[in-house]
Design a protein around this motif. Structure first.
Motif, PDB file in Angstrom:
ATOM      1  N   ASP A 252      -3.845  -2.677   8.875  1.00 31.09           N
ATOM      2  CA  ASP A 252      -4.562  -1.489   8.410  1.00 31.09           C
ATOM      3  C   ASP A 252      -4.220  -1.225   6.938  1.00 31.09           C
ATOM      4  N   LEU A 253      -5.135  -0.531   6.285  1.00 33.97           N
ATOM      5  CA  LEU A 253      -4.888  -0.146   4.896  1.00 33.97           C
ATOM      6  C   LEU A 253      -4.032   1.113   4.893  1.00 33.97           C
ATOM      7  N   ILE A 254      -2.946   1.066   4.159  1.00 30.80           N
ATOM      8  CA  ILE A 254      -2.034   2.214   4.125  1.00 30.80           C
ATOM      9  C   ILE A 254      -1.898   2.681   2.684  1.00 30.80           C
ATOM     10  N   TYR A 255      -2.205   3.958   2.473  1.00 34.15           N
ATOM     11  CA  TYR A 255      -2.104   4.570   1.142  1.00 34.15           C
ATOM     12  C   TYR A 255      -1.092   5.716   1.213  1.00 34.15           C
ATOM     13  N   VAL A 256      -0.367   5.936   0.129  1.00 32.53           N
ATOM     14  CA  VAL A 256       0.508   7.100   0.006  1.00 32.53           C
ATOM     15  C   VAL A 256       0.138   7.807  -1.294  1.00 32.53           C
ATOM     16  N   VAL A 264       0.772   6.514  -5.112  1.00 33.93           N
ATOM     17  CA  VAL A 264       2.160   6.144  -5.412  1.00 33.93           C
ATOM     18  C   VAL A 264       2.609   4.902  -4.650  1.00 33.93           C
ATOM     19  N   HIS A 265       1.901   4.560  -3.573  1.00 33.21           N
ATOM     20  CA  HIS A 265       2.232   3.336  -2.844  1.00 33.21           C
ATOM     21  C   HIS A 265       1.036   2.910  -1.991  1.00 33.21           C
ATOM     22  N   TYR A 266       0.986   1.597  -1.683  1.00 37.22           N
ATOM     23  CA  TYR A 266      -0.106   1.075  -0.864  1.00 37.22           C
ATOM     24  C   TYR A 266       0.355  -0.248  -0.268  1.00 37.22           C
ATOM     25  N   SER A 267      -0.264  -0.621   0.832  1.00 33.23           N
ATOM     26  CA  SER A 267       0.082  -1.876   1.492  1.00 33.23           C
ATOM     27  C   SER A 267      -0.636  -3.038   0.818  1.00 33.23           C
ATOM     28  N   PRO A 326     -17.448   1.451   6.639  1.00 30.64           N
ATOM     29  CA  PRO A 326     -16.965   2.671   7.292  1.00 30.64           C
ATOM     30  C   PRO A 326     -15.494   2.536   7.675  1.00 30.64           C
ATOM     31  N   ILE A 327     -14.781   3.627   7.582  1.00 30.27           N
ATOM     32  CA  ILE A 327     -13.344   3.622   7.904  1.00 30.27           C
ATOM     33  C   ILE A 327     -12.994   4.831   8.748  1.00 30.27           C
ATOM     34  N   GLU A 328     -11.931   4.684   9.503  1.00 27.96           N
ATOM     35  CA  GLU A 328     -11.342   5.795  10.248  1.00 27.96           C
ATOM     36  C   GLU A 328      -9.982   6.088   9.597  1.00 27.96           C
ATOM     37  N   VAL A 329      -9.774   7.337   9.203  1.00 25.53           N
ATOM     38  CA  VAL A 329      -8.580   7.714   8.451  1.00 25.53           C
ATOM     39  C   VAL A 329      -7.683   8.602   9.306  1.00 25.53           C
ATOM     40  N   SER A 330      -6.403   8.235   9.362  1.00 20.91           N
ATOM     41  CA  SER A 330      -5.378   9.106   9.947  1.00 20.91           C
ATOM     42  C   SER A 330      -4.464   9.529   8.798  1.00 20.91           C
ATOM     43  N   ALA A 331      -4.617  10.803   8.370  1.00 20.46           N
ATOM     44  CA  ALA A 331      -3.843  11.320   7.228  1.00 20.46           C
ATOM     45  C   ALA A 331      -2.625  12.068   7.752  1.00 20.46           C
ATOM     46  N   ALA A 344      -1.969   7.945   4.336  1.00 17.35           N
ATOM     47  CA  ALA A 344      -3.246   7.725   5.004  1.00 17.35           C
ATOM     48  C   ALA A 344      -3.294   6.308   5.568  1.00 17.35           C
ATOM     49  N   VAL A 345      -3.460   6.210   6.892  1.00 17.26           N
ATOM     50  CA  VAL A 345      -3.626   4.919   7.563  1.00 17.26           C
ATOM     51  C   VAL A 345      -5.120   4.737   7.809  1.00 17.26           C
TER      52      VAL A 345
END
Length: 703
Positions: A252-256, A264-267, A326-331, A344-345
């Motif tokens: 999954d794409l992970i953003y901070v 500030v960070h990402y996978s 399309p994406i599903e976001v879990s913040a 955010a995943v």
């Protein structure tokens, strides 16, 4: 006789050759003798020095302190202390003084033997203070004599009590890799190589070790350095590295993001999925990855995440090449080092949305355009609001912004305000703006027009009355000041208030109390007063129709509301506003004013100000038809005057106002009651303005 002269010459020679500064003072503090070293230290000739006193040499000495010093030395005979001296050029330096009381030919004197310690004291304080800065321990190793000194903090870091434990031969054994620290020290000694390394100790702590060699004649003669325990910081960095590896291994794409929206960070999966380079992503914010967002939305979204802890929603992501999916976001809300973050995943749900993706993209594009249009409109409104700070006041002119800046400055205070200016300039709107932006905004703004109230009723209207107070008073009535308790009262046309009633208003302003008409009990109120007038109250004071003390109570913060001819840039905006307002009321379809109409309006001076412009547009809407308002019989005839006949320059207005304030403060510039405080500027700024504008206090004889 010759023997005596020879003896005195020997004494003087001894004093002159001492490696110290020598000076004598009498009981009054006058300098009676100084050797050449003292003269050189202060930069004076001996003849110049003998004209000085102790207060010229040491500015911290007063007559009282010198008297106490004299009595102490007279009793104790000698005293050792540190003092501050000032040389001829005005430079201060620190000295070590040994003072002695003695008599010479029947005269009591004080002899001071002085040594300049400024440089040595500075370096001593410098090394002493290093232990208080970021818990850093300082050390110094002298290669010439092998001596080593260190601060207390350096000893604490290694839990030792003896400086020798920090010597190179001993310190290396405190580190897990002694060869590493040995090589670093060897490079500093032999090659003058500085270093700044983080090393692990034998007790599993992390110490930052820093060293800088000092050269003399091309050779290292001393090494200075610091030790700093950064164990906690290093542990946190190790933890972050561990978590980073977990994040980078996820599909999954992970953003901070932080609160400002910075990425500030990402996978690593973000780089692969979106096609951006790591360098690009390192400089990205949330707005670079989703251009449909704005700071207001992000702030609300971020605060909601903090409040709820977790948010799930669907959105559209955009790759570097412009393609969407399309994406599903879990913040998720994260808290680290006292900072809030949004983790955010993001999961690609393309397969699930494949059937209706085209429809979804079309709708999303429409939505995005709509949101962007709304955002741009909102931004425009915010820009207008930012410039004027108030929703109901329409303004783009720089001249009127200065008026609104005054309103903004005084709104959050409880200060009494006097708004002056011609009729029809919108003084009531300014009063409403002050109230709406004040701490009293949740209470009512009570408005009273003193010009419309009969003289026999104005007291009852303002302060209320009791039943039977006068003929027709059939019941108790609360006055406007009672209704405004806790809020604001706006007294329009204050110049029309009867002079016999002004003392009662003055009492409210001074004491916050009044008596109702026919009442026996004093009523206390907490009311902010805003007054307005189109009259010259100063002239009314001279005529005896307005109290001077009331004027100064009202004129705490004066605001001059400039006429419409002084803010002509606002005429098109105001005219358009009134056109839309009265078109809607009349059921007509006017949308705009023609360029010729605007030109004619701009050419007119509007003696009736905004009220005249509003009435003019209302009449035009009734007479004319169509979607564009063109010139017609309703148009005013031009009465334009030259600017030199109509207006003063801004500098002249500024100069007049500063002089008015200075007259009020009796030309006091500084202090709580000074003109600079009233004008809300610094003393130096006001002095500079006075100099530039040629303002000088006029002094004359009073007759």
């Amino acid at each position: 006789m010759n023997a005596e002269i020879s003896k005195n010459q020997v004494k003087e020679w001894l004093v002159e050759t001492l490696p110290y500064e020598v000076v004598w003072f009498d009981e009054q503090g006058n300098l009676v003798y100084a050797n050449t070293k003292f003269c050189n230290a202060l930069g004076y000739k001996k003849s110049e020095l003998l004209k000085l006193s102790i207060t010229n040499i040491n500015p911290t000495v007063t007559k009282e302190s010198w008297k106490r010093h004299w009595e102490l030395l007279k009793k104790e005979k000698s005293h050792h202390f540190i003092a501050i001296h000032k040389n001829k050029s005005g430079k201060f330096y620190e000295v070590d003084v040994f003072a002695q009381f003695f008599s010479n030919n029947g005269n009591n004197l004080i002899c001071g033997i002085i040594n300049n310690i400024t440089q040595s004291s500075f370096y001593k304080q410098l090394i002493d203070y290093t232990q208080t800065i970021a818990n850093v321990g300082g050390w110094e190793w002298n290669l010439q004599d092998g001596s080593l000194i260190a601060t207390t903090e350096a000893l604490k870091i290694f839990n030792v009590e003896d400086f020798e434990d920090l010597a190179p031969a001993n310190i290396i054994h405190y580190f897990r890799d002694p060869e590493r620290i040995k090589n670093l020290l060897r490079g500093a000694m032999r090659n003058a190589t500085s270093y700044d390394e983080i090393l692990e100790t034998t007790d599993s702590r992390f110490i930052r070790t820093v060293a800088k060699p000092l050269l003399k004649g091309g050779k290292v003669y001393k090494i200075i350095g610091v030790y700093q325990d950064i164990t906690q910081q290093q542990v946190r960095e190790n933890d972050l590295q561990f978590y980073k590896e977990i994040i980078d291994s996820a599909e999954d794409l992970i953003y901070v993001y932080n609160k400002e929206g910075d990425l500030v960070h990402y996978s690593k999966s973000v780089v692969k999925k979106l096609g951006f380079s790591q360098k690009q992503l390192d400089a990205f914010t949330i707005y670079d990855l989703d251009m449909g967002l704005n700071p207001e939305w992000w702030s609300k979204h971020f605060n909601e995440i903090i409040e709820k802890g977790l948010l799930r929603f669907e959105r559209i992501a955009i790759r570097k090449d412009g393609t969407k999916f399309p994406i599903e976001v879990s913040a998720n809300h994260l808290r680290y080092n006292n900072e809030d973050y949004n983790c955010a995943v993001v999961r690609d749900i393309s397969m699930r949305k494949l059937r209706d993706l085209k429809l979804y993209e079309a709708l999303e594009e429409i939505k995005s355009l709509k949101e962007r249009l709304e955002n741009e409109n909102e931004y425009l409104q915010e820009e207008i609001s930012r410039k004027i700070n108030f929703e109901k006041i329409i303004c783009t002119s720089k001249a009127y912004e200065k008026v609104l800046e005054q309103v903004n400055q005084v709104a959050h205070t409880d200060t009494t305000v006097l708004i002056t200016g011609e009729s029809g300039t919108g003084k009531e709107l300014l009063a409403s703006a002050i109230h709406s932006n004040s701490t009293r905004k949740d209470r009512t703004l009570i408005k009273v027009n003193c010009a419309t109230l009969p003289k026999e009723l104005i007291e009852s209207e303002l302060f209320g009355h009791k039943k039977g107070a006068f003929t027709g008073a059939t019941a108790d009535k609360a006055g406007k000041f009672s209704l405004a308790d806790g809020g604001t009262i706006f007294l329009d046309e204050i110049g029309e208030m009867p002079v016999e009633l002004q003392s009662k208003l003055l009492r409210v302003l001074q004491e916050g109390e009044f008596d109702a008409l026919g009442g026996t009990k004093t009523i206390k109120v907490n009311v902010r007063v805003i007054a307005a007038t189109n009259r010259h109250l100063e002239e009314m004071i001279k005529d005896g129709t307005f109290r001077e003390d009331l004027y100064y109570r009202l004129n705490v913060f004066p605001i001059y509301n400039i006429p419409l001819r002084g803010r002509k840039e606002d005429i098109p905006l105001l005219a358009q506003f009134f056109l839309e307002k009265y078109s809607a009321k009349a059921g007509k379809g006017f949308k705009r004013l023609s360029k010729k109409t605007i030109a004619i309006l701009m050419d007119y001076n509007f003696p009736g100000n905004i009220r005249e412009l509003e009435n003019l547009i209302e009449r035009a809407v009734i007479i004319e038809n169509g979607t564009t308002l063109n010139p017609g019989n309703w148009m005013p005839k031009s009465n334009m005057k030259t600017a030199t006949n109509e207006f003063k320059s801004f500098d002249d207005l500024q100069r007049d106002y500063i002089i008015e304030v200075l007259d009020y403060t009796d030309w006091r510039v500084s202090g709580i009651k000074g003109a600079a405080t009233i004008l809300n500027i610094k003393d130096k700024t006001l002095f500079a303005k006075m100099k530039r504008l040629g303002i000088e206090k006029k002094i004359g004889l009073k007759t």
